[in-house]
Write a protein that holds these residues in place. Structure first.
Motif, PDB file in Angstrom:
ATOM      1  N   THR A   1      32.945  18.630  23.930  1.00  0.00           N
ATOM      2  CA  THR A   1      31.484  18.539  23.891  1.00  0.00           C
ATOM      3  C   THR A   1      30.927  19.347  22.731  1.00  0.00           C
ATOM      4  OG1 THR A   1      31.248  20.336  25.506  1.00  0.00           O
ATOM      5  CG2 THR A   1      31.226  18.068  26.345  1.00  0.00           C
ATOM      6  N   GLU A   2      31.551  20.476  22.370  1.00  0.00           N
ATOM      7  CA  GLU A   2      31.079  21.257  21.227  1.00  0.00           C
ATOM      8  C   GLU A   2      31.263  20.476  19.941  1.00  0.00           C
ATOM      9  OE1 GLU A   2      33.304  24.877  21.544  1.00  0.00           O
ATOM     10  OE2 GLU A   2      32.110  25.588  23.216  1.00  0.00           O
TER      11      GLU A   2
ATOM     12  N   PRO B   1      26.961  22.491  28.243  1.00  0.00           N
ATOM     13  CA  PRO B   1      27.781  21.287  28.381  1.00  0.00           C
ATOM     14  C   PRO B   1      27.826  20.821  29.833  1.00  0.00           C
ATOM     15  CG  PRO B   1      29.167  23.203  27.977  1.00  0.00           C
ATOM     16  CD  PRO B   1      27.734  23.646  27.855  1.00  0.00           C
TER      17      PRO B   1
ATOM     18  N   ARG C   1      37.772  24.396  29.652  1.00  0.00           N
ATOM     19  CA  ARG C   1      37.660  24.814  28.248  1.00  0.00           C
ATOM     20  C   ARG C   1      37.980  23.668  27.302  1.00  0.00           C
ATOM     21  NH1 ARG C   1      38.081  30.819  27.155  1.00  0.00           N
ATOM     22  NH2 ARG C   1      37.529  31.702  29.165  1.00  0.00           N
TER      23      ARG C   1
ATOM     24  N   ARG D   1      35.031  21.560  27.101  1.00  0.00           N
ATOM     25  CA  ARG D   1      34.016  22.171  26.230  1.00  0.00           C
ATOM     26  C   ARG D   1      34.363  21.990  24.760  1.00  0.00           C
ATOM     27  NH1 ARG D   1      33.747  26.090  30.272  1.00  0.00           N
ATOM     28  NH2 ARG D   1      35.012  27.561  29.113  1.00  0.00           N
TER      29      ARG D   1
END
Length: 116
Positions: free
Chosen positions: A72-73, A102, A66, A69
């Motif tokens: 990457t978000e 991702p 998480r 992520r």
């Protein structure tokens, strides 16, 4: 419990602030959803932040995924332009964000062979 693990990771300052979230909202949600305890240590301005993730090895893997992520978000949000109303007024179709999955995190957590 006896099977809990503690892992320290170094996060870039921007990612640490995203993980924490506004008033700690992201870190609270991360802990609740993954069953881990996540502590981001304070650091000097501009420096990476030591982050301790505690829990079972499976929960820690979920938390690290998480956290990955989150990073990457943030990068995707910076790369993709928002829909612009002026484009619609000029007869052009609106620009919409692309949906990308991702990449997997660059690590793999395995049990040590002698940890039985």
């Amino acid at each position: 419990s006896g099977s809990d693990v503690q892992l320290k990771v170094l996060l870039p300052r921007f990612l640490a602030s995203v993980v924490i979230g506004k008033r700690g909202s992201n870190v609270k949600e991360l802990q609740r959803e993954t069953g881990t305890r996540v502590q981001v240590e304070g650091g000097a301005m501009g420096q990476d932040r030591v982050t301790t993730v505690s829990g079972s090895s499976t929960c820690i893997c979920n938390a690290l995924g998480r956290i990955h992520r989150f990073g990457t978000e943030e990068e995707e949000d910076a790369d993709v332009p928002e829909t612009d109303v002026r484009d619609q007024e000029n007869g052009r179709p609106p620009r919409t964000p692309r949906s990308r999955t991702p990449p997997p995190p660059p690590w793999e957590l395995k049990e040590h062979p002698e940890a039985a």
